[in-house]
Every structure is written in C-alpha cells, then in structure tokens.
Design a protein around this motif. Structure first.
Motif, PDB file in Angstrom:
ATOM      1  N   HIS A  46     -18.123   7.713 -16.099  1.00 56.62           N
ATOM      2  CA  HIS A  46     -17.084   8.716 -15.738  1.00 56.62           C
ATOM      3  C   HIS A  46     -16.930   9.621 -15.024  1.00 56.62           C
ATOM      4  CE1 HIS A  46     -15.736   5.981 -19.538  1.00 56.62           C
ATOM      5  NE2 HIS A  46     -16.546   6.854 -20.336  1.00 56.62           N
ATOM      6  N   VAL A  47     -18.105  10.073 -15.058  1.00 57.52           N
ATOM      7  CA  VAL A  47     -17.957  11.114 -13.317  1.00 57.52           C
ATOM      8  C   VAL A  47     -18.268  10.353 -12.359  1.00 57.52           C
ATOM      9  CG1 VAL A  47     -19.962  13.332 -12.400  1.00 57.52           C
ATOM     10  CG2 VAL A  47     -19.377  12.832 -15.076  1.00 57.52           C
ATOM     11  N   LEU A  48     -18.804   9.091 -12.282  1.00 58.60           N
ATOM     12  CA  LEU A  48     -18.770   9.154 -10.648  1.00 58.60           C
ATOM     13  C   LEU A  48     -17.519   8.573 -10.834  1.00 58.60           C
ATOM     14  CD1 LEU A  48     -20.730   7.600  -8.559  1.00 58.60           C
ATOM     15  CD2 LEU A  48     -21.436   5.919  -9.438  1.00 58.60           C
ATOM     16  N   LEU A  49     -17.525   7.775 -11.361  1.00 59.32           N
ATOM     17  CA  LEU A  49     -14.986   7.196 -11.120  1.00 59.32           C
ATOM     18  C   LEU A  49     -15.125   8.306 -10.761  1.00 59.32           C
ATOM     19  CD1 LEU A  49     -14.043   5.054 -11.664  1.00 59.32           C
ATOM     20  CD2 LEU A  49     -13.075   5.553 -14.083  1.00 59.32           C
ATOM     21  N   TYR A  50     -14.713   9.383 -11.371  1.00 63.39           N
ATOM     22  CA  TYR A  50     -13.796  10.603 -10.634  1.00 63.39           C
ATOM     23  C   TYR A  50     -14.596  11.026  -9.019  1.00 63.39           C
ATOM     24  CZ  TYR A  50     -12.238  15.663 -10.352  1.00 63.39           C
ATOM     25  OH  TYR A  50     -11.754  16.521  -9.758  1.00 63.39           O
ATOM     26  N   ALA A  51     -15.804  10.585  -8.962  1.00 60.52           N
ATOM     27  CA  ALA A  51     -16.037  11.192  -7.687  1.00 60.52           C
ATOM     28  C   ALA A  51     -15.382   9.882  -6.929  1.00 60.52           C
ATOM     29  CB  ALA A  51     -17.530  11.088  -7.597  1.00 60.52           C
ATOM     30  N   ILE A  52     -15.513   8.401  -7.059  1.00 64.79           N
ATOM     31  CA  ILE A  52     -15.089   8.207  -6.286  1.00 64.79           C
ATOM     32  C   ILE A  52     -13.692   7.413  -5.932  1.00 64.79           C
ATOM     33  CG2 ILE A  52     -15.184   5.036  -5.789  1.00 64.79           C
ATOM     34  CD1 ILE A  52     -18.354   5.149  -7.641  1.00 64.79           C
ATOM     35  N   SER A  53     -12.618   8.269  -6.816  1.00 68.90           N
ATOM     36  CA  SER A  53     -11.706   7.839  -7.382  1.00 68.90           C
ATOM     37  C   SER A  53     -11.404   8.900  -5.774  1.00 68.90           C
ATOM     38  CB  SER A  53     -11.124   7.764  -7.794  1.00 68.90           C
ATOM     39  OG  SER A  53     -11.066   6.943  -9.504  1.00 68.90           O
ATOM     40  N   ASN A  54     -11.682  10.104  -6.445  1.00 71.32           N
ATOM     41  CA  ASN A  54     -11.463  11.349  -5.076  1.00 71.32           C
ATOM     42  C   ASN A  54     -11.711  10.797  -3.508  1.00 71.32           C
ATOM     43  OD1 ASN A  54      -9.707  13.854  -6.603  1.00 71.32           O
ATOM     44  ND2 ASN A  54     -11.426  12.949  -8.444  1.00 71.32           N
ATOM     45  N   ALA A  55     -13.122  10.006  -3.892  1.00 70.90           N
ATOM     46  CA  ALA A  55     -13.588  10.072  -2.178  1.00 70.90           C
ATOM     47  C   ALA A  55     -12.479   8.725  -1.277  1.00 70.90           C
ATOM     48  CB  ALA A  55     -14.715   9.364  -2.491  1.00 70.90           C
ATOM     49  N   ILE A  56     -12.266   7.713  -2.063  1.00 71.09           N
ATOM     50  CA  ILE A  56     -10.953   6.988  -2.081  1.00 71.09           C
ATOM     51  C   ILE A  56      -9.490   7.686  -1.432  1.00 71.09           C
ATOM     52  CG2 ILE A  56      -9.576   5.211  -2.899  1.00 71.09           C
ATOM     53  CD1 ILE A  56     -11.797   4.081  -4.504  1.00 71.09           C
ATOM     54  N   LEU A  57      -9.161   8.773  -2.088  1.00 70.23           N
ATOM     55  CA  LEU A  57      -7.755   9.321  -1.668  1.00 70.23           C
ATOM     56  C   LEU A  57      -7.777  10.324  -0.335  1.00 70.23           C
ATOM     57  CD1 LEU A  57      -6.650  10.326  -5.042  1.00 70.23           C
ATOM     58  CD2 LEU A  57      -5.817   8.566  -3.598  1.00 70.23           C
ATOM     59  N   LYS A  58      -9.419  10.752  -0.328  1.00 71.50           N
ATOM     60  CA  LYS A  58      -9.640  11.383   0.579  1.00 71.50           C
ATOM     61  C   LYS A  58      -9.827  10.624   2.207  1.00 71.50           C
ATOM     62  CE  LYS A  58     -11.654  14.829  -1.670  1.00 71.50           C
ATOM     63  NZ  LYS A  58     -12.513  16.305  -2.513  1.00 71.50           N
ATOM     64  N   ILE A  59     -10.328   9.357   2.367  1.00 70.37           N
ATOM     65  CA  ILE A  59     -10.052   8.439   3.678  1.00 70.37           C
ATOM     66  C   ILE A  59      -8.957   7.272   3.172  1.00 70.37           C
ATOM     67  CG2 ILE A  59     -11.842   6.598   4.459  1.00 70.37           C
ATOM     68  CD1 ILE A  59     -14.102   7.744   2.882  1.00 70.37           C
ATOM     69  N   GLU A  60      -8.422   7.428   4.532  1.00 69.24           N
ATOM     70  CA  GLU A  60      -6.678   7.398   5.086  1.00 69.24           C
ATOM     71  C   GLU A  60      -7.074   5.303   4.350  1.00 69.24           C
ATOM     72  OE1 GLU A  60      -3.633   7.022   7.337  1.00 69.24           O
ATOM     73  OE2 GLU A  60      -3.924   8.697   6.489  1.00 69.24           O
ATOM     74  N   ASN A  61      -8.097   5.377   4.778  1.00 67.66           N
ATOM     75  CA  ASN A  61      -7.796   3.258   5.418  1.00 67.66           C
ATOM     76  C   ASN A  61      -8.418   2.516   4.280  1.00 67.66           C
ATOM     77  OD1 ASN A  61      -9.216   4.553   7.664  1.00 67.66           O
ATOM     78  ND2 ASN A  61      -8.862   2.550   8.828  1.00 67.66           N
ATOM     79  N   PHE A  62      -8.891   3.335   2.809  1.00 69.83           N
ATOM     80  CA  PHE A  62      -9.040   3.008   1.563  1.00 69.83           C
ATOM     81  C   PHE A  62      -7.353   2.814   0.614  1.00 69.83           C
ATOM     82  CE2 PHE A  62     -13.425   3.080   2.296  1.00 69.83           C
ATOM     83  CZ  PHE A  62     -14.309   2.056   2.275  1.00 69.83           C
ATOM     84  N   ARG A  63      -6.611   3.412   1.182  1.00 73.19           N
ATOM     85  CA  ARG A  63      -5.181   4.203   0.757  1.00 73.19           C
ATOM     86  C   ARG A  63      -4.328   2.959   0.761  1.00 73.19           C
ATOM     87  NH1 ARG A  63      -3.174   8.739   1.160  1.00 73.19           N
ATOM     88  NH2 ARG A  63      -4.056   9.735   2.678  1.00 73.19           N
ATOM     89  N   TYR A  64      -4.255   2.186   2.321  1.00 73.48           N
ATOM     90  CA  TYR A  64      -3.869   1.718   3.115  1.00 73.48           C
ATOM     91  C   TYR A  64      -3.163   0.385   2.373  1.00 73.48           C
ATOM     92  CZ  TYR A  64      -4.188   3.991   7.332  1.00 73.48           C
ATOM     93  OH  TYR A  64      -4.435   5.064   8.325  1.00 73.48           O
ATOM     94  N   ARG A  65      -2.070  -0.528   2.141  1.00 70.68           N
ATOM     95  CA  ARG A  65      -1.889  -1.160   1.064  1.00 70.68           C
ATOM     96  C   ARG A  65      -0.582  -2.242   1.894  1.00 70.68           C
ATOM     97  NH1 ARG A  65      -5.289   0.609  -1.148  1.00 70.68           N
ATOM     98  NH2 ARG A  65      -5.538   1.165  -3.080  1.00 70.68           N
ATOM     99  N   VAL A  66      -0.611  -3.732   1.255  1.00 70.22           N
ATOM    100  CA  VAL A  66       0.563  -4.107   1.671  1.00 70.22           C
ATOM    101  C   VAL A  66       1.958  -4.474   0.625  1.00 70.22           C
ATOM    102  CG1 VAL A  66       1.120  -6.306   2.550  1.00 70.22           C
ATOM    103  CG2 VAL A  66      -0.928  -5.849   3.613  1.00 70.22           C
ATOM    104  N   PHE A  67       3.322  -4.322   1.190  1.00 66.02           N
ATOM    105  CA  PHE A  67       4.461  -4.165  -0.121  1.00 66.02           C
ATOM    106  C   PHE A  67       5.054  -4.328   0.425  1.00 66.02           C
ATOM    107  CE2 PHE A  67       7.588  -2.204  -2.596  1.00 66.02           C
ATOM    108  CZ  PHE A  67       7.587  -2.414  -3.778  1.00 66.02           C
ATOM    109  N   GLU A  68       5.668  -5.898   0.069  1.00 66.14           N
ATOM    110  CA  GLU A  68       7.000  -6.122   0.562  1.00 66.14           C
ATOM    111  C   GLU A  68       6.802  -6.614   2.166  1.00 66.14           C
ATOM    112  OE1 GLU A  68      10.097  -3.735  -0.659  1.00 66.14           O
ATOM    113  OE2 GLU A  68      10.234  -4.902  -3.055  1.00 66.14           O
ATOM    114  N   GLY A  69       5.835  -6.790   2.003  1.00 68.60           N
ATOM    115  CA  GLY A  69       5.458  -7.454   3.621  1.00 68.60           C
ATOM    116  C   GLY A  69       4.973  -6.258   4.936  1.00 68.60           C
TER     117      GLY A  69
END
Length: 213
Positions: A46-69
């Motif tokens: 759960h600590v590693l999950l927390y670290a990974i989740s925070n890391a994702i939020l700090k790297i913009e490329n991992f926050r891109y999504r496709v929504f309604e085209g």
C-alpha cells in the motif's frame, strides 16, 4: 496541455494504429522501504501504491486520456487494483484518493478487505460516469512471480489510454536497494520509453521522501 500539443503528431501516428499500446517490462531499482514500513506498521504494497500514484500525478504524460474523442489531462486518480478472494479468484479493489499517506493506506486496506471477502465480482466501477472512469490507473501485483512481461486486457484495443501497471516479487539488490520487476502499459501517443524511465525515477524519489518524513 501545451506539452501534449507538442507531440500531437505522435499521438495521431500511434492513435491511427490498430493497437497504439506500448508495453515495457524492466527491473525497477528502489530504495528498500520495507524496514521503514515494518517500523511504521504499514504494509509495503500500500505504501508502494501510494508512491506510484503520486509519481503518476507528477508526470503529465501519464495523466493524458481520450474522452469523447478529445485528449484531456486528468488532475486526480481513483486507485484500482486486483486482489485474490477467498476462492482464489480475481477481484477488484477501488477507493477514493487521499493525499495523506496514512489515510490512503487505511482506505486501500479497507478496499482490499472488502474485495477479498466477496465471492461475486466487485463491479462498483460500473456506477462510475464515463468521465470518472478516466481518472483510474489499473494496478496488479503478483508477488509470487519474478515477472518478466505482461499484457493487460483492454476494453478497447484501439484506445489503451488508461495506464496499466504491474509488479512482481521483490528481490534484494546491491547497497541496500530493492529490485522490483515492473511493467507499464500505456498509450504510445502519450508515453514513450523515456517517460517510463521518468516514472521509475519519480517512484524512487517518492519513496525516499516518504521515508525521510
């Protein structure tokens, strides 16, 4: 979104392919945070999950999504990961985000316990709106295996825009480091090998910051 516009031509290239997913498996080197977790009474997963989740939020490329085209950039995460229930079948744990480590871990443990106790599939994600669905990152952990590769199922092969992460059995590394077999699946229009490298570095940095208090 300015950073995305600089690579829109890359997105157009890969998004036009039948499967624009990139899958990369590697050995991730981390500070060994297990003794710290033991001292704090916190489960390492759960600590590693927390670290990974925070890391994702700090790297913009991992926050891109496709929504309604259209391409969007999310600003929050809904953690979601697999568990094994009492019948040894897969189930899903999902919970609301918290910035606080202890609260995050508590919510994660409660979600795990709930999913493990169920015999039916935990389908709470069906109640999510199409937009909320995009706030997820999919996680699986297989601590029994020295993971070398994995390919995740996708709702649509043509749109693997929600990253899927996996890791396997921890191994002791040199100089007090921890070696973790790690896999990242993401949309190649958003993420290159370089960004996966950045993610691994940021995960290590997040764990170091956690241990330093």
């Amino acid at each position: 979104m300015n950073n995305f516009e600089q690579r829109r031509d890359r997105f157009d290239l890969f998004n036009a392919m039948e499967s624009p997913a990139v899958n990369l498996s590697f050995t991730m080197e981390l500070p060994d945070f297990r003794p710290w977790c033991k001292a704090q009474g916190l489960p390492p997963f759960h600590v590693l999950l927390y670290a990974i989740s925070n890391a994702i939020l700090k790297i913009e490329n991992f926050r891109y999504r496709v929504f309604e085209g259209e391409v969007i950039c999310i600003d929050r995460l809904i953690p979601s990961y697999t568990v094994v229930n009492k019948n040894k079948d897969l189930n899903f744990a999902q919970f609301a985000w918290s910035d606080d480590l202890l609260e995050f871990v508590a919510r994660s443990i409660a979600a795990r316990d709930h999913a493990e106790a169920m015999t039916e599939l935990n389908d709470t994600y069906h109640a999510m709106s199409p937009r909320e669905w995009k706030d997820q990152v999919f996680v699986t952990c297989m601590p029994w295996l020295d993971l070398t590769a994995i390919e995740h199922p996708m709702a649509s092969v043509s749109s693997p825009d929600i990253p899927a992460l996996a890791w396997g059995r921890f191994r002791d590394g040199p100089d007090g480091r921890l070696l973790v077999p790690f896999s990242v699946q993401a949309h190649h229009g958003f993420v290159d090998g370089y960004h996966i490298h950045l993610l691994a570095q940021q995960i290590a940095a997040e764990l170091s910051a956690i241990m330093q208090g």
